[in-house]
Design a protein around this motif. Structure first.
Motif, PDB file in Angstrom:
ATOM      1  N   SER B 167       0.820  -1.219   0.000  1.00 27.41           N
ATOM      2  CA  SER B 167       0.000   0.000   0.000  1.00 27.41           C
ATOM      3  C   SER B 167       0.849   1.261   0.000  1.00 27.41           C
ATOM      4  CB  SER B 167      -0.936  -0.006   1.214  1.00 27.41           C
ATOM      5  OG  SER B 167      -0.197  -0.236   2.379  1.00 27.41           O
ATOM      6  N   VAL B 168       2.129   1.168   0.361  1.00 31.06           N
ATOM      7  CA  VAL B 168       2.940   2.378   0.436  1.00 31.06           C
ATOM      8  C   VAL B 168       4.042   2.390  -0.627  1.00 31.06           C
ATOM      9  CG1 VAL B 168       2.558   2.770   2.877  1.00 31.06           C
ATOM     10  CG2 VAL B 168       4.364   1.244   2.170  1.00 31.06           C
ATOM     11  N   LEU B 169       3.975   1.482  -1.590  1.00 33.43           N
ATOM     12  CA  LEU B 169       5.091   1.362  -2.531  1.00 33.43           C
ATOM     13  C   LEU B 169       4.740   1.896  -3.915  1.00 33.43           C
ATOM     14  CD1 LEU B 169       6.330  -2.230  -1.651  1.00 33.43           C
ATOM     15  CD2 LEU B 169       6.911  -0.059  -0.583  1.00 33.43           C
ATOM     16  N   THR B 170       5.762   2.332  -4.646  1.00 37.06           N
ATOM     17  CA  THR B 170       5.561   2.693  -6.051  1.00 37.06           C
ATOM     18  C   THR B 170       5.462   1.404  -6.860  1.00 37.06           C
ATOM     19  OG1 THR B 170       7.912   2.665  -6.545  1.00 37.06           O
ATOM     20  CG2 THR B 170       7.013   4.751  -5.788  1.00 37.06           C
ATOM     21  N   PRO B 171       4.914   1.485  -8.063  1.00 38.57           N
ATOM     22  CA  PRO B 171       4.808   0.266  -8.887  1.00 38.57           C
ATOM     23  C   PRO B 171       6.155  -0.436  -9.066  1.00 38.57           C
ATOM     24  CG  PRO B 171       3.532   2.030  -9.868  1.00 38.57           C
ATOM     25  CD  PRO B 171       4.265   2.629  -8.701  1.00 38.57           C
ATOM     26  N   GLN B 172       7.221   0.341  -9.227  1.00 40.45           N
ATOM     27  CA  GLN B 172       8.536  -0.287  -9.399  1.00 40.45           C
ATOM     28  C   GLN B 172       8.968  -1.015  -8.127  1.00 40.45           C
ATOM     29  OE1 GLN B 172       7.703   2.459 -10.858  1.00 40.45           O
ATOM     30  NE2 GLN B 172       8.571   2.504 -12.917  1.00 40.45           N
ATOM     31  N   GLU B 173       8.697  -0.401  -7.000  1.00 35.50           N
ATOM     32  CA  GLU B 173       9.052  -1.057  -5.739  1.00 35.50           C
ATOM     33  C   GLU B 173       8.240  -2.329  -5.547  1.00 35.50           C
ATOM     34  OE1 GLU B 173      10.632   2.234  -2.587  1.00 35.50           O
ATOM     35  OE2 GLU B 173       8.515   2.306  -3.046  1.00 35.50           O
ATOM     36  N   VAL B 174       6.984  -2.286  -6.007  1.00 34.88           N
ATOM     37  CA  VAL B 174       6.152  -3.481  -5.908  1.00 34.88           C
ATOM     38  C   VAL B 174       6.778  -4.603  -6.723  1.00 34.88           C
ATOM     39  CG1 VAL B 174       3.927  -4.459  -6.539  1.00 34.88           C
ATOM     40  CG2 VAL B 174       4.030  -2.209  -5.456  1.00 34.88           C
ATOM     41  N   GLU B 175       7.282  -4.286  -7.923  1.00 35.80           N
ATOM     42  CA  GLU B 175       7.932  -5.299  -8.758  1.00 35.80           C
ATOM     43  C   GLU B 175       9.132  -5.916  -8.038  1.00 35.80           C
ATOM     44  OE1 GLU B 175       7.493  -7.231 -11.298  1.00 35.80           O
ATOM     45  OE2 GLU B 175       5.497  -6.344 -11.062  1.00 35.80           O
ATOM     46  N   ILE B 176       9.946  -5.048  -7.402  1.00 35.39           N
ATOM     47  CA  ILE B 176      11.117  -5.554  -6.676  1.00 35.39           C
ATOM     48  C   ILE B 176      10.668  -6.489  -5.558  1.00 35.39           C
ATOM     49  CG2 ILE B 176      13.040  -4.888  -5.179  1.00 35.39           C
ATOM     50  CD1 ILE B 176      13.105  -2.212  -6.718  1.00 35.39           C
ATOM     51  N   LEU B 177       9.639  -6.069  -4.842  1.00 41.71           N
ATOM     52  CA  LEU B 177       9.133  -6.894  -3.745  1.00 41.71           C
ATOM     53  C   LEU B 177       8.652  -8.242  -4.258  1.00 41.71           C
ATOM     54  CD1 LEU B 177       8.196  -7.203  -0.785  1.00 41.71           C
ATOM     55  CD2 LEU B 177       6.006  -6.241  -1.498  1.00 41.71           C
ATOM     56  N   PHE B 178       7.909  -8.214  -5.373  1.00 41.78           N
ATOM     57  CA  PHE B 178       7.358  -9.468  -5.898  1.00 41.78           C
ATOM     58  C   PHE B 178       8.474 -10.394  -6.357  1.00 41.78           C
ATOM     59  CE2 PHE B 178       2.699  -8.312  -6.958  1.00 41.78           C
ATOM     60  CZ  PHE B 178       2.535  -7.934  -5.648  1.00 41.78           C
ATOM     61  N   THR B 179       9.527  -9.837  -6.945  1.00 46.48           N
ATOM     62  CA  THR B 179      10.662 -10.674  -7.343  1.00 46.48           C
ATOM     63  C   THR B 179      11.237 -11.373  -6.115  1.00 46.48           C
ATOM     64  OG1 THR B 179      11.123  -8.969  -8.951  1.00 46.48           O
ATOM     65  CG2 THR B 179      12.800 -10.657  -8.658  1.00 46.48           C
ATOM     66  N   THR B 180      11.388 -10.613  -5.033  1.00 44.04           N
ATOM     67  CA  THR B 180      11.899 -11.199  -3.804  1.00 44.04           C
ATOM     68  C   THR B 180      10.974 -12.300  -3.288  1.00 44.04           C
ATOM     69  OG1 THR B 180      12.812  -9.051  -3.233  1.00 44.04           O
ATOM     70  CG2 THR B 180      12.670 -10.666  -1.469  1.00 44.04           C
ATOM     71  N   LEU B 181       9.681 -12.012  -3.286  1.00 46.96           N
ATOM     72  CA  LEU B 181       8.734 -12.984  -2.743  1.00 46.96           C
ATOM     73  C   LEU B 181       8.716 -14.263  -3.581  1.00 46.96           C
ATOM     74  CD1 LEU B 181       5.722 -10.746  -1.638  1.00 46.96           C
ATOM     75  CD2 LEU B 181       7.607 -11.641  -0.282  1.00 46.96           C
TER      76      LEU B 181
END
Lengths: 307, 506
Positions: B167-181
């Motif tokens: 909820s607090v991330l930019t779309p690019q940060e979301v992509e980074i997070l999803f790669t990690t997950l």
């Protein structure tokens, strides 16, 4: 007539330590309490309770050290009342603290009725042997009772604990953000209650130092606002132990100076001299704290573990 | 699947006075599975994960971890059993360093030096750049989240619980997070993922359990289910999509000319030369990650923090120096993000809260005397028009749920027929049906000729209602663009790319 040469510089400087010690104890205790996020305005009340408990015990047993132990117990016992009000009943901390001070002042006067005008047993200075004969250093640094050194050791211990140990880290965490600390599984109320008791014990020892050594006798309300100075000191020292020490010595030195100036008859009204330590200490600490005045994040907020 | 589930919940029930938060909830998670937990606010998702994490004890029901009984009495026990949790509101300590924060969440934290080395190692393995000695208060939201994730990863969790992580991330940060997950999941770590954002769940999760009012009402494979179907399962009824009718835009009513304002405090953001024109009947959507000047911009527009002359014009008049009441009298209304304590006084009744912002425009006071019966009528009309669920206008603002209070706060301004309406996070923490109602109200307001500025971190929301879109980044506003046809990548770039990434490398 004014005669500054009547002031013995060595005794004068050595007097700093005696004047500062009650403040050091009260302030370092309150610093720990505030670092856990609790604002206890009852320092004055806990000090005066310590002063009478320590005085009475020392007189009855003849042992000043037992008196200091009783003072710590008395201060901690009174602080438990504050802990009960604020941690269990979730009462407002400011109001509870003020009530604690008023209660302590009144209750100590009641307890002390039969001790007015008595001289307590004296606590001797530590014998440093030949070291005490070193010129200048000996009379200034090595001519005090054990409580003075204990106070300094306590400041160092608090600093090291807060900075280097896990217990200190957890303590700061609770004061910084109690909700987050709770979410991580730390016992916020237990930690705060222990800190409040530590603060009470320290304030008690500080108070007893006034009644047993600095004055030494018992009179009602004899702490005379040192508890309030301790509270201000913690804030303006930006919650840092060594700044508390520095501020306490500054204050102690100024008290000593104004007493000496009064003694030699400086042509300034006594009232101005008497208030100068308070004003100057606060001004200096305000200037010092301009850059880093960062209070613990949860200071004074009531913690309620919801769900 | 034939393997034993990593975690299996059977018949979990937890009741609070007046409400059953979880009613006979059962679900299973396999090792390495990414499992979504879906539901509206108050559906019981948070209570459920708190039970798994040992923060709340179930009234009845059992949990099994790898086939063995699992009943953590406290988070410590849950962590020891291999459960890690990343909280929705980050459980971090601002005044401490990254390493200290991480040490606090570990059972047997090593010395800070050794820990720092471990942090660096893990952050490199999982592509989460983070420097251990930085003070957490200085980090961006994305970086703060990395602190929490790394804290969990250092304990080698078998199950990672994530409560609304994006909820607090930019779309690019979301992509980074999803790669990690995805990497974690491939390594065998199961993830229990809570989110409102259905498209994210469709791209990330293997399975989903849907909760409504504390009960499991369905399960699905998110990849094979449309977002709309999932939303309707959550709400339990058909969703109204806000409708917009094209209408002509009017004259320019509000002009921001190189608007500058210093940061209000050490943690605030300065506004650095914001220029934009707003026409009657237009909705300008302003996106951006929280903390980039949203609150400050709202304060400058509402009059809470007046600005220098010539920076803010209303119908050609300089209003920069006017306070909130004078601006309200001119028809410039605002609704800030924080409902409790900013938009509404929690311990005052709805009538009193209505009086507070409505007095100037609704004529609720006469020469300093308050007309309470008029205020009560006004509060009642807000309640009726916006379907606010409450016993009546005498109820304290605090007693309303977040969504209901939000409807009241927005409705209170909308009914004052604003000429310009500025709102920050209109549907933050509001469930899907209430959010749809609020968005519809904003669209209707624009149709009647009001100019709106909607500041939000919900990009889908901004796309749904904005005519033009721009983004706040570090106190600067990007050039507004027509919202029609804009892509998520373009928005991400406007928001400053993967915010904070560069800083983390230093």
């Amino acid at each position: 007539m004014m005669d500054l040469s009547a002031i013995n510089p060595l005794l004068f400087i050595a007097g700093f330590f005696v004047a500062a010690t009650p403040l050091i104890f009260a302030a370092i205790g309150e610093l720990v309490v505030e670092r856990t996020g609790v604002l206890n305005l009852g320092v004055e009340g806990m000090m005066i309770m310590g002063a009478i408990c320590g005085f009475a015990t020392a007189v009855e047993t003849g042992s000043p050290l037992l008196g200091f132990a009783a003072a710590a117990l008395g201060g901690a016992a009174l602080s438990l009342l504050f802990a009960f009000l604020t941690q269990v009943m979730l009462a407002n901390q400011v109001a509870s603290g003020l009530a604690l001070t008023l209660f302590g002042l009144g209750f100590s006067a009641l307890l002390g009725q039969s001790y007015v005008g008595i001289k307590p047993p004296r606590l001797g200075d530590i014998d440093f042997g030949p070291l005490a004969d070193i010129p200048v250093v000996g009379p200034i640094l090595l001519s005090h009772d054990i409580i003075v050194y204990l106070g300094i050791a306590l400041v160092v211990a608090v600093w090291a604990t807060l900075k280097f140990t896990r217990a200190g880290l957890v303590l700061r965490a609770v004061g910084e953000n109690h909700d987050a600390a709770h979410a991580l599984g730390f016992k916020v109320k237990r930690i705060r209650t222990l800190a409040i008791m530590f603060g009470g014990a320290c304030a008690g020892v500080g108070g007893a130092y006034i009644s047993l050594i600095r004055v030494p006798q018992w009179t009602e309300g004899m702490t005379a606002g040192v508890g309030w100075i301790a509270l201000a000191l913690v804030v303006f020292a930006s919650w840092r132990p060594f700044r508390v020490l520095l501020g306490a010595y500054l204050f102690g030195g100024l008290v000593q100076l104004q007493l000496n100036l009064q003694g030699v008859g400086v042509a300034i009204p006594v009232e101005y001299l008497a208030m100068s330590p308070y004003v100057i200490t606060i001004v200096v600490l305000v200037v010092l704290s301009r850059d880093s005045n960062r209070a613990p994040g949860s200071l004074g907020r009531i913690f309620h573990a919801s769900h | 699947m034939t393997q034993t589930p990593l975690l299996s919940l059977t018949g979990l029930t937890k009741a609070y006075p007046g409400v059953v938060a979880n009613d006979n909830v059962s679900l299973q998670i396999a090792p390495g599975e990414v499992h979504a937990l879906l539901g509206e606010n108050g559906a019981g998702k948070s209570t459920l994960v708190k039970m798994i994490y040992g923060l709340v004890k179930p009234d009845s029901g059992t949990m099994h971890m790898n086939g063995a009984e699992f009943a953590p009495a406290e988070p410590r026990a849950a962590r020891a059993a291999g459960v890690g949790m990343v909280f929705q509101h980050f459980s971090l300590f601002d005044a401490m360093t990254v390493a200290e924060n991480i040490a606090l969440g570990m059972e047997n934290a090593p010395k800070l030096g050794a820990l720092s080395a471990q942090i660096t190692a893990v952050s490199e393995t999982y592509g989460l750049p983070l420097s251990p000695d930085r003070i957490v208060g200085d980090l961006s939201a994305g970086e703060r989240q990395r602190v929490e994730i790394i804290r969990c990863l250092l304990q080698d969790p078998k199950l990672l619980i994530m409560d609304e992580p994006t909820s607090v991330l930019t779309p690019q940060e979301v992509e980074i997070l999803f790669t990690t997950l995805r990497k974690l999941s491939a390594d065998g770590t199961a993830i229990l993922y809570i989110s409102h954002k259905l498209e994210e769940i469709r791209s990330l999760c293997d399975s989903a359990t849907i909760l409504r009012l504390g009960k499991v009402v369905g399960a699905c494979v998110p990849r094979d289910t449309t977002a709309r179907d999932m939303a309707e399962m959550m709400v339990g009824k058909l969703l109204q999509t806000p409708t917009r009718t094209p209408h002509a835009k009017g004259e320019i009513v509000l002009q921001l000319k190189d608007l500058k304002a210093p940061a209000p405090n050490a943690f605030g953001m300065a506004l650095k030369g914001i220029s934009v024109d707003l026409r009657a009947g237009e909705i300008l959507g302003i996106g951006g990650v929280a903390g980039n000047g949203q609150d400050e911009l709202l304060a400058a527009l509402s009059g809470e923090r007046p600005v220098a002359g010539g920076m803010l014009l209303h119908s050609g008049d300089d209003i920069g120096g006017l306070g909130p009441t004078k601006r309200r009298a001119r028809g410039i209304l605002a609704a800030p993000e924080e409902r409790m304590g900013h938009a509404a006084v929690p311990d005052m009744s709805l009538t009193e809260n209505a009086m507070l912002t409505g007095a100037a425009r609704e004529g609720l006071d006469r020469r300093g005397f308050l007309d309470w019966s008029a205020a009560t009528r006004f509060a009642q009309s807000v309640i009726d028009t916006f379907d606010v669920r409450t016993p009546g206008p005498q109820a304290a603002a605090r007693s309303l749920s977040g969504g209901n209070l939000q409807k009241f706060v927005i409705g209170r301004e909308v009914l004052q027929r604003p000429e310009v309406f500025v709102v920050n996070q209109p549907t933050w923490g509001v469930d899907a049906s209430a959010a749809a109602a609020i968005r519809q109200a904003l669209l209707d307001l624009a149709e009647t000729g009001t100019a709106l500025i909607v500041i939000s971190q919900d990009l889908d929301e901004l796309m749904e209602i904005s005519d033009r879109f721009c983004a706040l980044n570090e106190g600067r506003l990007s050039e507004p663009r027509e919202a029609q046809g804009i892509t998520v990548e373009e928005i991400g770039l406007m928001m400053g790319g993967a915010h904070g990434m560069e800083v983390a490398h230093v």
